[in-house]
Motif scaffolding. Structure first.
Motif, PDB file in Angstrom:
ATOM      1  N   GLU A   1      70.985  43.347  48.062  1.00 14.22           N
ATOM      2  CA  GLU A   1      70.994  42.033  47.508  1.00 14.22           C
ATOM      3  C   GLU A   1      69.504  41.424  47.165  1.00 14.22           C
ATOM      4  OE1 GLU A   1      73.414  38.830  49.625  1.00 14.22           O
ATOM      5  OE2 GLU A   1      72.945  40.241  51.133  1.00 14.22           O
ATOM      6  N   GLN A   2      68.536  42.058  47.915  1.00 10.67           N
ATOM      7  CA  GLN A   2      67.379  41.567  47.575  1.00 10.67           C
ATOM      8  C   GLN A   2      66.270  42.766  47.027  1.00 10.67           C
ATOM      9  OE1 GLN A   2      65.760  38.231  47.780  1.00 10.67           O
ATOM     10  NE2 GLN A   2      64.198  39.461  46.699  1.00 10.67           N
ATOM     11  N   SER A   3      65.709  42.707  46.013  1.00 12.35           N
ATOM     12  CA  SER A   3      64.642  43.683  45.358  1.00 12.35           C
ATOM     13  C   SER A   3      63.298  43.318  45.738  1.00 12.35           C
ATOM     14  CB  SER A   3      65.074  44.089  44.000  1.00 12.35           C
ATOM     15  OG  SER A   3      64.685  43.027  43.222  1.00 12.35           O
ATOM     16  N   VAL A   4      62.477  44.215  46.205  1.00 11.52           N
ATOM     17  CA  VAL A   4      61.126  44.004  46.432  1.00 11.52           C
ATOM     18  C   VAL A   4      60.142  45.447  45.740  1.00 11.52           C
ATOM     19  CG1 VAL A   4      59.539  43.982  48.409  1.00 11.52           C
ATOM     20  CG2 VAL A   4      61.655  42.990  48.462  1.00 11.52           C
ATOM     21  N   ASN A   5      59.209  44.876  45.130  1.00 13.03           N
ATOM     22  CA  ASN A   5      58.171  45.923  44.872  1.00 13.03           C
ATOM     23  C   ASN A   5      57.998  46.914  45.926  1.00 13.03           C
ATOM     24  OD1 ASN A   5      55.392  47.535  44.163  1.00 13.03           O
ATOM     25  ND2 ASN A   5      55.918  46.299  42.272  1.00 13.03           N
ATOM     26  N   GLY A   6      58.342  48.392  45.580  1.00 16.24           N
ATOM     27  CA  GLY A   6      57.995  49.424  46.704  1.00 16.24           C
ATOM     28  C   GLY A   6      56.617  49.216  47.481  1.00 16.24           C
ATOM     29  N   ARG A   7      55.672  48.659  46.946  1.00 18.08           N
ATOM     30  CA  ARG A   7      54.148  48.687  47.431  1.00 18.08           C
ATOM     31  C   ARG A   7      54.053  47.270  48.233  1.00 18.08           C
ATOM     32  NH1 ARG A   7      50.024  50.274  42.973  1.00 18.08           N
ATOM     33  NH2 ARG A   7      50.885  48.684  42.054  1.00 18.08           N
ATOM     34  N   ASP A   8      55.160  46.623  48.470  1.00 16.97           N
ATOM     35  CA  ASP A   8      54.739  45.376  49.052  1.00 16.97           C
ATOM     36  C   ASP A   8      55.610  45.230  50.409  1.00 16.97           C
ATOM     37  OD1 ASP A   8      54.827  42.514  49.746  1.00 16.97           O
ATOM     38  OD2 ASP A   8      56.186  42.004  48.333  1.00 16.97           O
ATOM     39  N   PRO A   9      54.670  45.582  51.320  1.00 18.37           N
ATOM     40  CA  PRO A   9      55.375  45.802  52.834  1.00 18.37           C
ATOM     41  C   PRO A   9      55.824  44.352  53.538  1.00 18.37           C
ATOM     42  CG  PRO A   9      52.903  46.228  52.767  1.00 18.37           C
ATOM     43  CD  PRO A   9      53.539  46.216  51.416  1.00 18.37           C
ATOM     44  N   THR A  10      54.894  43.316  53.021  1.00 16.80           N
ATOM     45  CA  THR A  10      54.962  41.871  53.458  1.00 16.80           C
ATOM     46  C   THR A  10      56.417  41.616  52.936  1.00 16.80           C
ATOM     47  OG1 THR A  10      52.659  41.723  53.710  1.00 16.80           O
ATOM     48  CG2 THR A  10      54.539  39.840  53.862  1.00 16.80           C
ATOM     49  N   GLY A  11      56.648  41.706  51.782  1.00 12.60           N
ATOM     50  CA  GLY A  11      57.983  41.045  50.998  1.00 12.60           C
ATOM     51  C   GLY A  11      59.410  41.915  51.684  1.00 12.60           C
ATOM     52  N   ALA A  12      58.987  43.407  51.797  1.00 15.23           N
ATOM     53  CA  ALA A  12      59.967  43.869  52.453  1.00 15.23           C
ATOM     54  C   ALA A  12      60.369  43.626  53.819  1.00 15.23           C
ATOM     55  CB  ALA A  12      59.785  45.623  52.454  1.00 15.23           C
ATOM     56  N   GLU A  13      59.376  43.419  54.685  1.00 12.85           N
ATOM     57  CA  GLU A  13      59.555  42.995  56.056  1.00 12.85           C
ATOM     58  C   GLU A  13      60.493  41.465  56.016  1.00 12.85           C
ATOM     59  OE1 GLU A  13      56.366  43.255  58.293  1.00 12.85           O
ATOM     60  OE2 GLU A  13      56.358  45.426  58.687  1.00 12.85           O
ATOM     61  N   ALA A  14      60.046  40.726  55.096  1.00 12.43           N
ATOM     62  CA  ALA A  14      60.657  39.370  55.091  1.00 12.43           C
ATOM     63  C   ALA A  14      62.095  39.271  54.713  1.00 12.43           C
ATOM     64  CB  ALA A  14      59.712  38.307  53.904  1.00 12.43           C
ATOM     65  N   ALA A  15      62.364  40.278  53.767  1.00 10.46           N
ATOM     66  CA  ALA A  15      63.777  40.644  53.224  1.00 10.46           C
ATOM     67  C   ALA A  15      64.491  40.962  54.410  1.00 10.46           C
ATOM     68  CB  ALA A  15      63.953  41.426  51.875  1.00 10.46           C
ATOM     69  N   ILE A  16      63.961  42.226  55.120  1.00  8.27           N
ATOM     70  CA  ILE A  16      64.558  42.710  56.216  1.00  8.27           C
ATOM     71  C   ILE A  16      65.120  41.560  57.192  1.00  8.27           C
ATOM     72  CG2 ILE A  16      64.373  44.303  57.958  1.00  8.27           C
ATOM     73  CD1 ILE A  16      62.828  46.159  55.959  1.00  8.27           C
ATOM     74  N   ARG A  17      64.009  40.900  57.752  1.00 10.44           N
ATOM     75  CA  ARG A  17      64.389  39.666  58.525  1.00 10.44           C
ATOM     76  C   ARG A  17      65.553  39.099  58.313  1.00 10.44           C
ATOM     77  NH1 ARG A  17      58.682  39.771  59.049  1.00 10.44           N
ATOM     78  NH2 ARG A  17      58.387  37.957  57.499  1.00 10.44           N
ATOM     79  N   LYS A  18      65.425  38.664  56.837  1.00  9.11           N
ATOM     80  CA  LYS A  18      66.524  37.661  56.328  1.00  9.11           C
ATOM     81  C   LYS A  18      67.885  38.459  56.451  1.00  9.11           C
ATOM     82  CE  LYS A  18      68.114  35.230  52.072  1.00  9.11           C
ATOM     83  NZ  LYS A  18      67.448  35.073  50.778  1.00  9.11           N
ATOM     84  N   ALA A  19      67.909  39.741  56.154  1.00  7.42           N
ATOM     85  CA  ALA A  19      69.374  40.513  56.175  1.00  7.42           C
ATOM     86  C   ALA A  19      69.586  40.772  57.732  1.00  7.42           C
ATOM     87  CB  ALA A  19      69.109  41.900  55.536  1.00  7.42           C
TER      88      ALA A  19
END
Length: 271
Positions: A121-139
């Protein structure tokens, strides 16, 4: 950031298609908990991808409720051919690009490396760990749409096995619609010396690269579960202690992942 210069034409859509703390040697997941699929689209021919692979590795090591997979695309296989690349993974990423008509990244869409996709559902730049963790928490806050029972039977030779995946409905939204059931074997920590291309002269360590992918489509009627079996055969050169089986169920029409699971390569009871 890299993207393919010539778009891959698909005859039909194909979708085969990550609370924190992964303990070392984590065993089978608790089937009652929400697990989150984290896909990294990467290439050994992309100089920005090694950083993304390290981020994926860090996410997988500290978060036992994510299922990390690195899908190596084949559209950068010149001059160096990525040893993990497969056109199937390029097709999967291209389908995401078609599925989400208005991605946030207007220049590259959802067809570039390194790209993370969280639960389809949510795409994130692969070099953005902060964005990835935020998307993971939402999921992680969502309830699983399906129940997953996985029985993995690995033969004594360690080279062959059978995964029996039983999917049951936990929501009416997963019923009477095509669902992708996918099983992916990954071998973590494989080192490759790259002699040419953007990473020429580097020794790259691959985190959770897909080694073998099996998939099939099912439909649930809301009354009884459905079971899909996949025979699995590994190469003798693969390090069995580093192999894990990822399983996930995904809506073919929307791309939403309803639940995922992660198992070590050894026989286990139904979970």
């Amino acid at each position: 950031m890299r993207r393919r210069t010539k778009f891959l034409a698909l005859a039909a859509p194909l979708l085969i298609a990550f609370g924190l703390g992964r303990a070392e040697g984590a065993d089978e997941p608790d089937g009652s908990k929400r697990m989150v699929l984290v896909e990294l689209y990467t290439s050994q021919g992309c100089d920005m991808c090694p950083t993304a692979e390290k981020i994926l590795g860090a996410l997988g090591e500290k978060n036992e409720r994510i299922v990390p997979i690195a899908f190596h695309v084949d559209y950068f296989n010149d001059p160096w051919k990525d040893v993990f690349s497969d056109p199937l993974y390029s097709q999967r990423q291209a389908t995401y690009n078609e599925l989400y008509k208005k991605p946030k990244n207007a220049e590259y869409g959802l067809y570039y490396t390194p790209m993370l996709m969280i639960d389809g559902e949510q795409s994130v730049n692969g070099r953005d760990p902060t964005g990835a963790e935020a998307a993971i928490r939402k999921a992680l806050a969502k309830k699983p749409g399906v129940g997953l029972d996985v029985a993995l039977d690995v033969k004594p030779d360690g080279l062959t096995g059978m995964a029996a995946i039983t999917v049951s409905s936990r929501s009416t939204r997963v019923e009477k619609t095509p669902l992708l059931v996918c099983a992916v074997l990954r071998e973590d920590g494989v080192t490759t010396n790259v002699p040419s291309g953007e990473n020429a002269g580097k020794s790259l360590v691959a985190r959770y690269p897909a080694r073998l992918t099996k998939y099939e489509f099912i439909e649930l009627d809301g009354k009884s579960p459905a079971t899909q079996r996949f025979p699995l055969i590994i190469e003798p050169s693969w390090k069995r202690e580093k192999l894990r089986l990822a399983v996930f169920v995904q809506d073919k029409k929307t791309g939403v992942v309803h639940q995922a699971a992660d198992f070590p390569w050894r026989s286990t009871g139904s979970r």
